[in-house]
Design a protein around this motif. Sequence first.
Motif, PDB file in Angstrom:
ATOM      1  N   GLU A 265      66.411  55.481  85.331  1.00 33.23           N
ATOM      2  CA  GLU A 265      66.224  55.353  83.885  1.00 33.23           C
ATOM      3  C   GLU A 265      67.430  56.034  83.265  1.00 33.23           C
ATOM      4  N   ALA A 266      68.348  55.240  82.728  1.00 34.14           N
ATOM      5  CA  ALA A 266      69.604  55.800  82.232  1.00 34.14           C
ATOM      6  C   ALA A 266      70.094  55.036  81.011  1.00 34.14           C
ATOM      7  N   CYS A 267      70.853  55.736  80.214  1.00 32.96           N
ATOM      8  CA  CYS A 267      71.548  55.132  79.082  1.00 32.96           C
ATOM      9  C   CYS A 267      72.987  55.621  79.165  1.00 32.96           C
ATOM     10  N   ILE A 268      73.891  54.732  79.540  1.00 32.25           N
ATOM     11  CA  ILE A 268      75.282  55.104  79.761  1.00 32.25           C
ATOM     12  C   ILE A 268      76.126  54.585  78.596  1.00 32.25           C
ATOM     13  N   GLN A 269      76.599  55.526  77.801  1.00 31.36           N
ATOM     14  CA  GLN A 269      77.448  55.194  76.655  1.00 31.36           C
ATOM     15  C   GLN A 269      78.863  54.958  77.148  1.00 31.36           C
ATOM     16  N   MET A 270      79.471  53.875  76.704  1.00 32.47           N
ATOM     17  CA  MET A 270      80.865  53.575  77.029  1.00 32.47           C
ATOM     18  C   MET A 270      81.664  53.672  75.741  1.00 32.47           C
ATOM     19  N   THR A 271      82.590  54.608  75.710  1.00 31.77           N
ATOM     20  CA  THR A 271      83.486  54.744  74.570  1.00 31.77           C
ATOM     21  C   THR A 271      84.849  54.248  75.022  1.00 31.77           C
ATOM     22  N   ILE A 272      85.242  53.096  74.479  1.00 29.40           N
ATOM     23  CA  ILE A 272      86.485  52.442  74.872  1.00 29.40           C
ATOM     24  C   ILE A 272      87.368  52.376  73.628  1.00 29.40           C
ATOM     25  N   PRO A 273      88.270  53.361  73.436  1.00 29.51           N
ATOM     26  CA  PRO A 273      89.028  53.451  72.190  1.00 29.51           C
ATOM     27  C   PRO A 273      89.753  52.167  71.789  1.00 29.51           C
TER      28      PRO A 273
ATOM     29  N   TYR B 101      76.735  50.499  75.059  1.00 30.27           N
ATOM     30  CA  TYR B 101      75.991  51.307  76.013  1.00 30.27           C
ATOM     31  C   TYR B 101      75.102  50.421  76.867  1.00 30.27           C
ATOM     32  N   LEU B 102      74.946  50.862  78.105  1.00 31.97           N
ATOM     33  CA  LEU B 102      74.099  50.188  79.076  1.00 31.97           C
ATOM     34  C   LEU B 102      72.800  50.951  79.187  1.00 31.97           C
ATOM     35  N   VAL B 103      71.698  50.257  79.084  1.00 35.62           N
ATOM     36  CA  VAL B 103      70.396  50.861  79.327  1.00 35.62           C
ATOM     37  C   VAL B 103      69.885  50.275  80.636  1.00 35.62           C
ATOM     38  N   VAL B 104      69.599  51.148  81.594  1.00 34.64           N
ATOM     39  CA  VAL B 104      69.039  50.731  82.872  1.00 34.64           C
ATOM     40  C   VAL B 104      67.617  51.253  82.913  1.00 34.64           C
ATOM     41  N   SER B 105      66.669  50.320  83.034  1.00 32.39           N
ATOM     42  CA  SER B 105      65.260  50.678  83.012  1.00 32.39           C
ATOM     43  C   SER B 105      64.471  49.603  83.743  1.00 32.39           C
ATOM     44  N   ASP B 106      63.502  50.005  84.546  1.00 33.51           N
ATOM     45  CA  ASP B 106      62.663  49.059  85.284  1.00 33.51           C
ATOM     46  C   ASP B 106      63.502  48.060  86.079  1.00 33.51           C
ATOM     47  N   SER B 107      64.553  48.535  86.721  1.00 26.29           N
ATOM     48  CA  SER B 107      65.452  47.721  87.539  1.00 26.29           C
ATOM     49  C   SER B 107      66.129  46.599  86.757  1.00 26.29           C
TER      50      SER B 107
ATOM     51  N   HIS C 235      74.137  46.905  74.942  1.00 25.10           N
ATOM     52  CA  HIS C 235      74.010  46.993  73.492  1.00 25.10           C
ATOM     53  C   HIS C 235      75.357  47.387  72.906  1.00 25.10           C
ATOM     54  N   GLU C 236      75.697  46.818  71.771  1.00 25.55           N
ATOM     55  CA  GLU C 236      76.915  47.217  71.073  1.00 25.55           C
ATOM     56  C   GLU C 236      76.643  48.487  70.280  1.00 25.55           C
TER      57      GLU C 236
ATOM     58  N   THR D 182      72.296  59.290  78.331  1.00 22.33           N
ATOM     59  CA  THR D 182      72.162  60.263  79.408  1.00 22.33           C
ATOM     60  C   THR D 182      73.533  60.636  79.965  1.00 22.33           C
ATOM     61  N   ALA D 183      74.509  59.743  79.779  1.00 27.51           N
ATOM     62  CA  ALA D 183      75.890  59.997  80.195  1.00 27.51           C
ATOM     63  C   ALA D 183      76.819  59.254  79.247  1.00 27.51           C
ATOM     64  N   THR D 184      77.997  59.799  79.062  1.00 34.49           N
ATOM     65  CA  THR D 184      79.003  59.148  78.228  1.00 34.49           C
ATOM     66  C   THR D 184      80.305  59.065  79.012  1.00 34.49           C
ATOM     67  N   LEU D 185      80.866  57.870  79.063  1.00 30.33           N
ATOM     68  CA  LEU D 185      82.146  57.645  79.723  1.00 30.33           C
ATOM     69  C   LEU D 185      83.158  57.198  78.684  1.00 30.33           C
ATOM     70  N   THR D 186      84.335  57.800  78.718  1.00 30.79           N
ATOM     71  CA  THR D 186      85.413  57.425  77.817  1.00 30.79           C
ATOM     72  C   THR D 186      86.601  57.002  78.666  1.00 30.79           C
TER      73      THR D 186
END
Length: 104
Positions: free
Chosen positions: A24-32, A38-44, A49-50, A57-61
Amino acid sequence: MPDLKEVFLQARDRFDQEAAEGLEACIQMTIPDAGDCYLVVSDSQCYLHEGVSDAPTATLTMDLQTLIDVLNGTLNGMQAFMFGRIKAEGNISHATRLSELFPL
């Protein structure tokens, strides 16, 4: 160069539901140079989402080319992190699971 949505649409067919089991994760992608999503991973399942999540839960830049290189396997995500091409915050274990979730 493809836009951010195209990059994830191309990777979508490689999404491994078994690797996502129990995650169960929400991975934010910050691409300048391309925007935020962001990606939401839940129930496989994985949902893209824009914009910016209220509770990642995590942020990647990183820049768009780094994201493309990691997703297509020409760049190891951990090496990119160690060399400063990717910055990560939050639950790093969620961030490092991207290569498992989208295997080549």
